[in-house]
Design an enzyme around this catalytic site. Structure first.
Site, PDB file in Angstrom:
ATOM      1  N   CYS A 430       0.813  -1.213   0.000  1.00  0.00           N
ATOM      2  CA  CYS A 430       0.000   0.000   0.000  1.00  0.00           C
ATOM      3  C   CYS A 430       0.847   1.265   0.000  1.00  0.00           C
ATOM      4  O   CYS A 430       0.309   2.372  -0.083  1.00  0.00           O
ATOM      5  CB  CYS A 430      -0.940   0.009   1.203  1.00  0.00           C
ATOM      6  SG  CYS A 430      -2.119  -1.349   1.212  1.00  0.00           S
ATOM      7  N   GLU A 432       2.406   2.928   2.307  1.00  0.00           N
ATOM      8  CA  GLU A 432       2.391   3.896   3.389  1.00  0.00           C
ATOM      9  C   GLU A 432       3.563   3.693   4.333  1.00  0.00           C
ATOM     10  O   GLU A 432       3.768   4.480   5.260  1.00  0.00           O
ATOM     11  CB  GLU A 432       1.071   3.832   4.175  1.00  0.00           C
ATOM     12  CG  GLU A 432       0.946   2.672   5.155  1.00  0.00           C
ATOM     13  CD  GLU A 432       0.283   1.463   4.538  1.00  0.00           C
ATOM     14  OE1 GLU A 432       0.634   1.110   3.397  1.00  0.00           O
ATOM     15  OE2 GLU A 432      -0.586   0.868   5.219  1.00  0.00           O
TER      16      GLU A 432
END
Length: 515
Positions: A430, A432
């Site tokens: 993802c 992040e």
């Protein structure tokens, strides 16, 4: 040998921490706050509620008690094993507050924490990696590590951990055709058994292709049929005394090891590696540790057949970007078919035509059945021309753009560069969280709208932080992972419920709370 996959069961001491009875009674009496008109409760019962020793399905107080007790037992083991002095009364008071804040959903562990913490997965099997959300592995040392990056990704994926990888191993090792070489062991029984297995798959797949309901389904079966025929033809030319055999155990470690051995037969140029799948349980049987039912051996057979095809096409030259991504994506496809809850990958590469065209199925039609296995993103650098990348993003959203130099330089993007993460190699699927190679990360989620004032919010953050850091105290079954985890103990804390918060507070209040 695959020594990094051996679990050190003897080193884990089960601790005795239990919640106070008053805490358990309090949880049972508290009103439950599942949202979405009951849908939240349905999702919880389907996904995270476990079967208790008495045969009952857990209710929310049971799950919270299990997770809280498991968390503090990990802390207790860490403290007592280092003779730091465990204070049981202080721990009970802390656990009481953590349990109430989780019960009221002021914060929650990730789903894997709700499922695994406090169970035999952690308590006796010591599979701490299963509590983590994210991982990353670099292929930069593929010349010496051979199949290790692929094995790591498969192992983590089978535990439900999303894993990123890079293309830095491109051109770093030669792919060779396995060489049939006579030796003392005669594997006639195993070869005959495997040929019979593939022949049966050919017959079943042929029948399915004939009765397919539509052209798409028929095409998929025909692709499988071509693969099985290709593999049958290959093994039919070999004699039992010129191959190696691995009888794969019916375990996660066995699936990983078998896949590594198939890949290494091409990266080492050793004898052809025949895998005997006879110990793998049939499809449909219950999986007691991680839940669900078994897939049977077919997804693993398909993976190995495809690995031989992909590596065979690359044989005679150094390993390519396409081969690396193909194998990683095929592993992801196998894991999903093998009944793991999810598998997510991100592939990070340079802006070469080969890499950015991997999801252009007009150029690479053969990848359409498994190219979905990863998000693909390029390493961005100052001064590069992004016009072509921008056009592709506008077309289908990929490739993504990841600024590794910025991730390494800045702890916080609103501050000066401090190079605190200068060892980072990539990111989780993802994107992040920056990660070093073989590193894991545990995430925890805070529900900001469930707090009335900032002091309550900050108190919840203390316990969210405490849970996530506790996960980092557990040893992984990968040596490389333990080395980096002990150095970083990296966690991620997310905030959700922003829209609900803004229904009650101003944007300036939100800014103050978040900062």
């Amino acid at each position: 040998m695959v020594v990094e996959l051996k679990l050190k069961e003897s080193c884990y001491t089960i601790m005795s921490f239990k919640l106070a009875q008053s805490t358990i009674d309090n949880l049972a009496a508290r009103p439950q706050s599942f949202g979405f008109n009951g849908l939240g409760y349905v999702v919880y019962k389907r996904t995270y509620s476990r079967t208790m020793p008495d045969g009952r399905s857990e209710e929310w107080p049971d799950t919270i008690s299990r997770v809280t007790e498991g968390t503090y037992r990990v802390q207790q083991r860490h403290v007592e094993s280092r003779n730091l002095g465990w204070e049981d009364l202080k721990a009970r008071e802390s656990a009481d507050e953590m349990a109430k804040r989780m019960f009221d959903m002021k914060f929650l562990p990730p789903g894997r924490g709700l499922w695994a913490m406090g169970t035999s997965i952690i308590e006796s099997k010591s599979i701490f990696a299963s509590l983590n959300n994210c991982a990353f592995v670099s292929t930069i040392n593929i010349a010496s590590e051979k199949s290790k990056p692929f094995r790591f990704l498969m192992d983590m994926s089978m535990l439900g951990v999303g894993c990123g990888f890079d293309m830095k191993g491109e051109g770093c090792c030669e792919v060779m055709k396995p060489t049939p070489t006579p030796h003392n062991a005669i594997h006639n029984e195993h070869l005959t058994k495997y040929l019979n297995t593939i022949y049966n798959l050919i017959e079943v797949t042929m029948a399915r292709a004939t009765t397919a309901a539509n052209s798409w389904e028929k095409s998929a079966f025909e692709e499988d049929l071509a693969l099985y025929n290709e593999d049958y033809a290959y093994w039919s030319t070999l004699t039992p005394g010129t191959i190696d055999v691995y009888v794969v155990p019916d375990t996660r470690e066995g699936w990983v090891a078998a896949t590594g051995k198939v890949i290494d037969s091409y990266l080492n140029g050793s004898r052809p590696m025949l895998v005997d799948y006879s110990l793998v349980r049939p499809a449909g049987q219950e999986l007691k540790t991680f839940g669900g039912v078994s897939s049977g051996p077919v997804p693993l057979i398909d993976l190995h057949c495809m690995c031989r095809r992909v590596l065979g096409r690359n044989a005679g030259s150094t390993i390519t970007v396409t081969t690396i991504v193909d194998i990683m994506n095929l592993i992801g496809k196998c894991v999903v078919a093998g009944n793991v809850r999810r598998s997510s990958e991100i592939a990070l590469g340079d802006m070469s035509e080969e890499f950015i065209n991997l999801k252009n199925y007009g150029v690479n039609p053969h990848r359409q059945s498994y190219g979905w296995g990863s998000n693909n993103s390029v390493f961005a650098r100052v001064g590069d021309d992004y016009s072509d990348i921008a056009a592709r993003i506008a077309d289908n959203g990929e490739p993504g753009v990841f600024w590794l130099d910025s991730a390494r330089a800045y702890s916080r993007m609103n501050g000066p560069p401090d190079m605190k993460d200068n060892r980072a190699q990539g990111t989780n699927p993802c994107s992040e969280q920056t990660l070093e190679s073989f590193e894991l990360c545990c995430l925890v989620e805070v529900f900001i709208a469930r707090h009335n004032d900032i002091d309550d919010f900050l108190r919840t953050l203390k316990f969210a932080y405490l849970y996530a850091k506790t996960v980092t105290l557990g040893e992984s079954h990968w040596v490389e992972t333990n080395r980096v985890m002990m150095r970083n103990r990296r966690i991620g804390c997310s905030v959700t419920g922003i829209t609900q918060f803004l229904a009650k507070h101003t944007l300036d209040t939100l800014r103050v709370w978040l900062e």
